[in-house]
Scaffold this motif. Structure first.
Motif: not given
Length: 346
Positions: A278-302
């Motif tokens: 992950i050297r090429h990543l500066e941060t852990l983006d949540n929901d960045a286009a176009p991948i829209h990965q959700h790693l956290c959030g209140a409605d994500m876990l259930r």
């Protein structure tokens, strides 16, 4: 009527080991350990890096791991005995939604004109037209991470958008996620569908280009879950509840600020976890286009059985093709929110 206890029951286990595969969506397990969320629940958790999903699956089934990050379809496949002896397995919480990319080698993209577009069918048709043309040569070899995975089913779905027959026009192989980029770079494979960071790493090092994402194909689908065997959940209910509360706390912490996501990226970059991938990543983006990965959030876990229908459909088809019968109650049990709701008072 009994009064609710102010203190939850103490975990039956003080020490446990959870497995993970080096992917961004191991984030909540790593954050919960490094940020002290597990410790706050009275748990001492070791994280064991496994490079192949089949190894991780077998270790959970054998009791060598207490639980693990799993591909969302894996608890259902394990419970049905697909790929190994049946082992009833539960997914008491989600760890991520979305996060997969379909990546083709740079040379195949240049030859076929396949490129990322708003409609994933655009790149699939470009590849399909090229394959049907005169100069394509051998069948492309495309890798996915495990037969019973969203990556496999999404790759097949994407191919069919281009009128490409997955079992005839291409060769599909299973490869562990950490081997994808190297295999693409040295020509062993011509493309892959895998979770992050492997697609963007292939792009970063010039080996490949993204041509579609899982989020385009199945919007907001469950991608990774915490998986535990049913027998483990029954034997250690307070430990499971503590685990779920720790992961919920880690999710809240990660969602709270960009600084927290940068800190999480630093933790993921440590050698025991994802290291240089992950050297090429500066941060852990949540929901960045176009991948829209959700790693956290209140409605994500259930978890819910309804959210599992995307990947349950091909598993049911596969089972019935082999002469088996599918019991919908099994799907409901695998992805029931009952443990999550009880632990977090949802």
């Amino acid at each position: 009527m009994s009064h609710p206890q102010h203190h939850a029951a103490s975990p039956e286990l003080e020490r446990l080991t959870l497995g993970f595969v080096p992917l961004l969506d191991a984030a909540l397990l790593i954050v919960a350990r490094e940020q002290g969320c597990f410790a706050a629940q009275g748990l001492e958790v070791s994280l064991s890096r496994e490079n192949a999903w089949s190894t991780l699956r077998d270790k959970v089934a054998a009791g060598l791991l207490d639980g693990a990050q799993m591909l969302a379809p894996m608890p259902l496949a394990m419970s049905l005995g697909l790929g190994r002896a049946p082992c009833e397995t539960l997914a008491p919480t989600l760890l991520s939604r979305n996060g997969n990319t379909i990546t083709l080698s740079t040379s195949l993209c240049q030859a076929s004109g396949a490129a990322l577009a708003t409609d994933p069918g655009t790149s699939a048709l470009a590849l399909g037209d090229w394959l049907r043309g005169p100069g394509s040569g051998k069948r492309p070899r495309l890798a996915m991470v495990y037969p019973y995975s969203c990556q496999h089913y999404q790759l097949r779905e994407w191919l069919t958008l281009g009128d490409i027959a997955p079992d005839r026009d291409v060769e599909l192989v299973a490869l562990p996620p950490p081997r994808m980029v190297e295999a693409l770079r040295n020509g062993q494979i011509d493309g892959f569908c895998a979770g992050e960071p492997w697609g963007t790493l292939a792009r970063h090092c010039g080996a490949g280009q993204l041509v579609a994402t899982g989020a385009q194909l199945w919007q907001d689908h469950p991608e990774k879950v915490l998986g535990v065997t049913r027998s483990w959940a029954q034997r250690y209910p307070a430990t499971l509840a503590a685990l779920l509360r720790a992961l919920a706390t880690a999710s809240e912490w990660l969602a709270a600020s960009p600084d927290h996501r940068r800190q999480a990226r630093e933790w993921l970059a440590l050698p025991p976890y994802l290291d240089r991938s992950i050297r090429h990543l500066e941060t852990l983006d949540n929901d960045a286009a176009p991948i829209h990965q959700h790693l956290c959030g209140a409605d994500m876990l259930r978890p819910t059985p309804q959210a599992a229908l995307h990947f349950a459909a091909p598993i049911v088809s596969q089972l019935e093709a082999q002469g088996g019968r599918f019991d919908p109650a099994l799907l409901a049990a695998c992805y029931s929110p009952v443990h999550f709701d009880a632990a977090t008072h949802h």
